[in-house]
Scaffold this motif. Structure first.
Motif, PDB file in Angstrom:
ATOM      1  N   MET A   1       0.924  -1.295   0.145  1.00 35.95           N
ATOM      2  CA  MET A   1       0.115  -0.010  -0.026  1.00 35.95           C
ATOM      3  C   MET A   1       0.828   1.032  -0.044  1.00 35.95           C
ATOM      4  SD  MET A   1      -2.645   1.428   2.818  1.00 35.95           S
ATOM      5  CE  MET A   1      -3.962   0.037   2.481  1.00 35.95           C
ATOM      6  N   HIS A   2       0.639   2.270  -0.831  1.00 37.30           N
ATOM      7  CA  HIS A   2       1.267   3.418  -0.965  1.00 37.30           C
ATOM      8  C   HIS A   2       0.743   4.491   0.069  1.00 37.30           C
ATOM      9  CE1 HIS A   2       2.062   1.976  -4.766  1.00 37.30           C
ATOM     10  NE2 HIS A   2       3.265   2.685  -4.807  1.00 37.30           N
ATOM     11  N   ILE A   3       1.756   5.474   0.537  1.00 37.68           N
ATOM     12  CA  ILE A   3       1.176   6.235   1.559  1.00 37.68           C
ATOM     13  C   ILE A   3       1.472   7.597   1.175  1.00 37.68           C
ATOM     14  CG2 ILE A   3       1.594   7.141   3.824  1.00 37.68           C
ATOM     15  CD1 ILE A   3       2.667   4.406   4.504  1.00 37.68           C
ATOM     16  N   ALA A   4       0.579   8.579   1.035  1.00 34.33           N
ATOM     17  CA  ALA A   4       0.732   9.751   0.705  1.00 34.33           C
ATOM     18  C   ALA A   4       0.526  10.926   1.979  1.00 34.33           C
ATOM     19  CB  ALA A   4      -0.389  10.145  -0.233  1.00 34.33           C
ATOM     20  N   PHE A   5       1.615  11.492   2.109  1.00 36.80           N
ATOM     21  CA  PHE A   5       1.726  12.418   3.408  1.00 36.80           C
ATOM     22  C   PHE A   5       1.578  13.945   2.699  1.00 36.80           C
ATOM     23  CE2 PHE A   5       3.867  14.833   6.587  1.00 36.80           C
ATOM     24  CZ  PHE A   5       3.101  14.649   7.709  1.00 36.80           C
ATOM     25  N   VAL A   6       0.383  14.683   3.362  1.00 34.42           N
ATOM     26  CA  VAL A   6       0.553  16.064   2.917  1.00 34.42           C
ATOM     27  C   VAL A   6       0.302  16.969   4.207  1.00 34.42           C
ATOM     28  CG1 VAL A   6      -1.172  17.687   1.953  1.00 34.42           C
ATOM     29  CG2 VAL A   6      -0.862  15.281   0.926  1.00 34.42           C
ATOM     30  N   THR A   7       1.124  18.006   4.284  1.00 43.02           N
ATOM     31  CA  THR A   7       1.174  19.150   5.318  1.00 43.02           C
ATOM     32  C   THR A   7       0.713  20.164   4.795  1.00 43.02           C
ATOM     33  OG1 THR A   7       3.052  18.141   6.453  1.00 43.02           O
ATOM     34  CG2 THR A   7       2.693  20.058   6.725  1.00 43.02           C
ATOM     35  N   LYS A   8      -0.477  20.703   5.150  1.00 44.93           N
ATOM     36  CA  LYS A   8      -0.799  21.891   4.613  1.00 44.93           C
ATOM     37  C   LYS A   8      -0.977  23.049   5.565  1.00 44.93           C
ATOM     38  CE  LYS A   8      -5.765  21.020   4.839  1.00 44.93           C
ATOM     39  NZ  LYS A   8      -7.032  21.131   4.226  1.00 44.93           N
ATOM     40  N   SER A   9      -0.996  24.152   5.316  1.00 44.38           N
ATOM     41  CA  SER A   9      -0.907  25.437   5.755  1.00 44.38           C
ATOM     42  C   SER A   9      -1.301  26.594   5.188  1.00 44.38           C
ATOM     43  CB  SER A   9       0.261  25.889   6.678  1.00 44.38           C
ATOM     44  OG  SER A   9       1.316  26.249   5.751  1.00 44.38           O
ATOM     45  N   ALA A  10      -1.441  27.643   5.481  1.00 44.03           N
ATOM     46  CA  ALA A  10      -1.888  29.087   4.885  1.00 44.03           C
ATOM     47  C   ALA A  10      -0.915  29.402   3.849  1.00 44.03           C
ATOM     48  CB  ALA A  10      -2.142  30.119   5.784  1.00 44.03           C
ATOM     49  N   ALA A  11       0.528  29.052   4.124  1.00 45.22           N
ATOM     50  CA  ALA A  11       1.523  29.240   3.247  1.00 45.22           C
ATOM     51  C   ALA A  11       1.679  28.352   2.177  1.00 45.22           C
ATOM     52  CB  ALA A  11       3.024  29.225   4.303  1.00 45.22           C
ATOM     53  N   GLY A  12       0.919  27.181   2.239  1.00 48.90           N
ATOM     54  CA  GLY A  12       1.095  26.231   0.962  1.00 48.90           C
ATOM     55  C   GLY A  12       1.128  24.858   1.531  1.00 48.90           C
ATOM     56  N   SER A  13       1.330  23.998   0.871  1.00 50.68           N
ATOM     57  CA  SER A  13       1.300  22.608   0.881  1.00 50.68           C
ATOM     58  C   SER A  13       2.454  21.841   0.533  1.00 50.68           C
ATOM     59  CB  SER A  13       0.296  21.887   0.244  1.00 50.68           C
ATOM     60  OG  SER A  13      -1.168  22.429   0.456  1.00 50.68           O
ATOM     61  N   ALA A  14       2.895  20.896   1.538  1.00 50.05           N
ATOM     62  CA  ALA A  14       4.133  19.975   0.851  1.00 50.05           C
ATOM     63  C   ALA A  14       3.555  18.597   1.003  1.00 50.05           C
ATOM     64  CB  ALA A  14       5.157  20.126   1.948  1.00 50.05           C
ATOM     65  N   PHE A  15       4.060  17.823  -0.006  1.00 48.75           N
ATOM     66  CA  PHE A  15       3.598  16.284  -0.194  1.00 48.75           C
ATOM     67  C   PHE A  15       4.630  15.136  -0.425  1.00 48.75           C
ATOM     68  CE2 PHE A  15       3.105  13.589  -3.889  1.00 48.75           C
ATOM     69  CZ  PHE A  15       2.173  12.681  -3.330  1.00 48.75           C
ATOM     70  N   SER A  16       4.569  14.119   0.155  1.00 45.36           N
ATOM     71  CA  SER A  16       5.490  13.296  -0.008  1.00 45.36           C
ATOM     72  C   SER A  16       4.700  11.828  -0.392  1.00 45.36           C
ATOM     73  CB  SER A  16       6.284  12.898   1.394  1.00 45.36           C
ATOM     74  OG  SER A  16       7.137  13.932   1.409  1.00 45.36           O
ATOM     75  N   LEU A  17       5.229  10.998  -1.324  1.00 39.03           N
ATOM     76  CA  LEU A  17       4.749   9.749  -1.728  1.00 39.03           C
ATOM     77  C   LEU A  17       5.506   8.678  -1.338  1.00 39.03           C
ATOM     78  CD1 LEU A  17       2.182   8.412  -2.814  1.00 39.03           C
ATOM     79  CD2 LEU A  17       3.519   8.312  -5.080  1.00 39.03           C
ATOM     80  N   TYR A  18       5.163   7.767  -0.458  1.00 40.65           N
ATOM     81  CA  TYR A  18       6.077   6.662   0.006  1.00 40.65           C
ATOM     82  C   TYR A  18       5.486   5.258  -0.535  1.00 40.65           C
ATOM     83  CZ  TYR A  18       7.591   9.911   3.617  1.00 40.65           C
ATOM     84  OH  TYR A  18       8.121  11.203   4.253  1.00 40.65           O
ATOM     85  N   ASP A  19       6.402   4.019  -0.804  1.00 40.66           N
ATOM     86  CA  ASP A  19       5.713   2.856  -1.258  1.00 40.66           C
ATOM     87  C   ASP A  19       5.632   2.182  -0.005  1.00 40.66           C
ATOM     88  OD1 ASP A  19       8.489   1.946  -0.388  1.00 40.66           O
ATOM     89  OD2 ASP A  19       9.137   1.574  -2.305  1.00 40.66           O
ATOM     90  N   SER A  20       5.355   0.927  -0.231  1.00 43.97           N
ATOM     91  CA  SER A  20       4.966  -0.078   0.824  1.00 43.97           C
ATOM     92  C   SER A  20       6.277  -0.184   1.818  1.00 43.97           C
ATOM     93  CB  SER A  20       4.474  -1.596   0.418  1.00 43.97           C
ATOM     94  OG  SER A  20       5.538  -1.954  -0.542  1.00 43.97           O
ATOM     95  N   ASN A  21       7.643  -0.032   1.423  1.00 41.46           N
ATOM     96  CA  ASN A  21       8.438  -0.027   2.074  1.00 41.46           C
ATOM     97  C   ASN A  21       9.107   1.320   2.725  1.00 41.46           C
ATOM     98  OD1 ASN A  21       9.121  -2.941   1.486  1.00 41.46           O
ATOM     99  ND2 ASN A  21       9.769  -2.379  -0.423  1.00 41.46           N
ATOM    100  N   LEU A  22       8.275   2.284   2.663  1.00 41.61           N
ATOM    101  CA  LEU A  22       8.399   3.536   3.215  1.00 41.61           C
ATOM    102  C   LEU A  22       9.584   4.035   2.640  1.00 41.61           C
ATOM    103  CD1 LEU A  22       7.718   3.136   7.207  1.00 41.61           C
ATOM    104  CD2 LEU A  22       6.167   3.844   5.116  1.00 41.61           C
ATOM    105  N   CYS A  23       9.721   3.906   1.639  1.00 44.24           N
ATOM    106  CA  CYS A  23      10.979   4.701   0.696  1.00 44.24           C
ATOM    107  C   CYS A  23      10.243   5.993   0.031  1.00 44.24           C
ATOM    108  CB  CYS A  23      11.682   3.686  -0.320  1.00 44.24           C
ATOM    109  SG  CYS A  23      12.545   2.481   0.534  1.00 44.24           S
ATOM    110  N   VAL A  24      10.801   6.991  -0.181  1.00 45.82           N
ATOM    111  CA  VAL A  24      10.269   8.088  -0.637  1.00 45.82           C
ATOM    112  C   VAL A  24      10.284   7.846  -2.207  1.00 45.82           C
ATOM    113  CG1 VAL A  24      10.316  10.553  -0.890  1.00 45.82           C
ATOM    114  CG2 VAL A  24      10.831   9.798   1.207  1.00 45.82           C
ATOM    115  N   MET A  25       9.116   8.157  -2.741  1.00 42.25           N
ATOM    116  CA  MET A  25       9.126   7.825  -4.319  1.00 42.25           C
ATOM    117  C   MET A  25       9.040   9.325  -4.784  1.00 42.25           C
ATOM    118  SD  MET A  25       6.107   5.062  -4.466  1.00 42.25           S
ATOM    119  CE  MET A  25       6.049   4.785  -6.286  1.00 42.25           C
ATOM    120  N   GLU A  26       8.328  10.274  -4.398  1.00 36.30           N
ATOM    121  CA  GLU A  26       8.377  11.748  -4.742  1.00 36.30           C
ATOM    122  C   GLU A  26       8.088  12.526  -3.768  1.00 36.30           C
ATOM    123  OE1 GLU A  26       6.381  13.086  -8.297  1.00 36.30           O
ATOM    124  OE2 GLU A  26       6.875  10.940  -9.425  1.00 36.30           O
ATOM    125  N   SER A  27       8.396  13.667  -3.830  1.00 42.64           N
ATOM    126  CA  SER A  27       8.464  14.896  -2.747  1.00 42.64           C
ATOM    127  C   SER A  27       8.341  16.393  -3.290  1.00 42.64           C
ATOM    128  CB  SER A  27       9.424  14.798  -1.642  1.00 42.64           C
ATOM    129  OG  SER A  27       8.956  15.674  -0.655  1.00 42.64           O
TER     130      SER A  27
END
Length: 77
Positions: free
Chosen positions: A1-27
């Motif tokens: 299962m992939h994990i998408a982690f998003v941090t959002k605030s008034a200043a903008g958003s940051a995004f990271s996509l992890y694979d099932s081994n918790l390796c960052v695929m994109e950020s």
């Protein structure tokens, strides 16, 4: 299962996509949610993601939400 982690605030958003081994695929960072949502839809197709965990940290509200996203239902509001 992939994990998408998003941090959002008034200043903008940051995004990271992890694979099932918790390796960052994109950020990446985004200035608005429209662009982030468009990018999420493109990644679902790019990596052929069927199911994933979507974690959203809203810094302004000091809240964390988690949901299971299936197919192309990766949207942040």
């Amino acid at each position: 299962m992939h994990i998408a982690f998003v941090t959002k605030s008034a200043a903008g958003s940051a995004f990271s996509l992890y694979d099932s081994n918790l390796c960052v695929m994109e950020s990446e960072s985004f200035s608005d949610l429209f662009t982030l949502n468009f990018h999420l839809q493109a990644l679902v197709k790019k990596y052929n993601i069927k199911k994933g965990l979507l974690v959203v940290h809203d810094k302004d509200k000091n809240k964390v939400g988690m949901s299971i996203a299936e197919d192309e239902n990766y949207f942040i509001s």
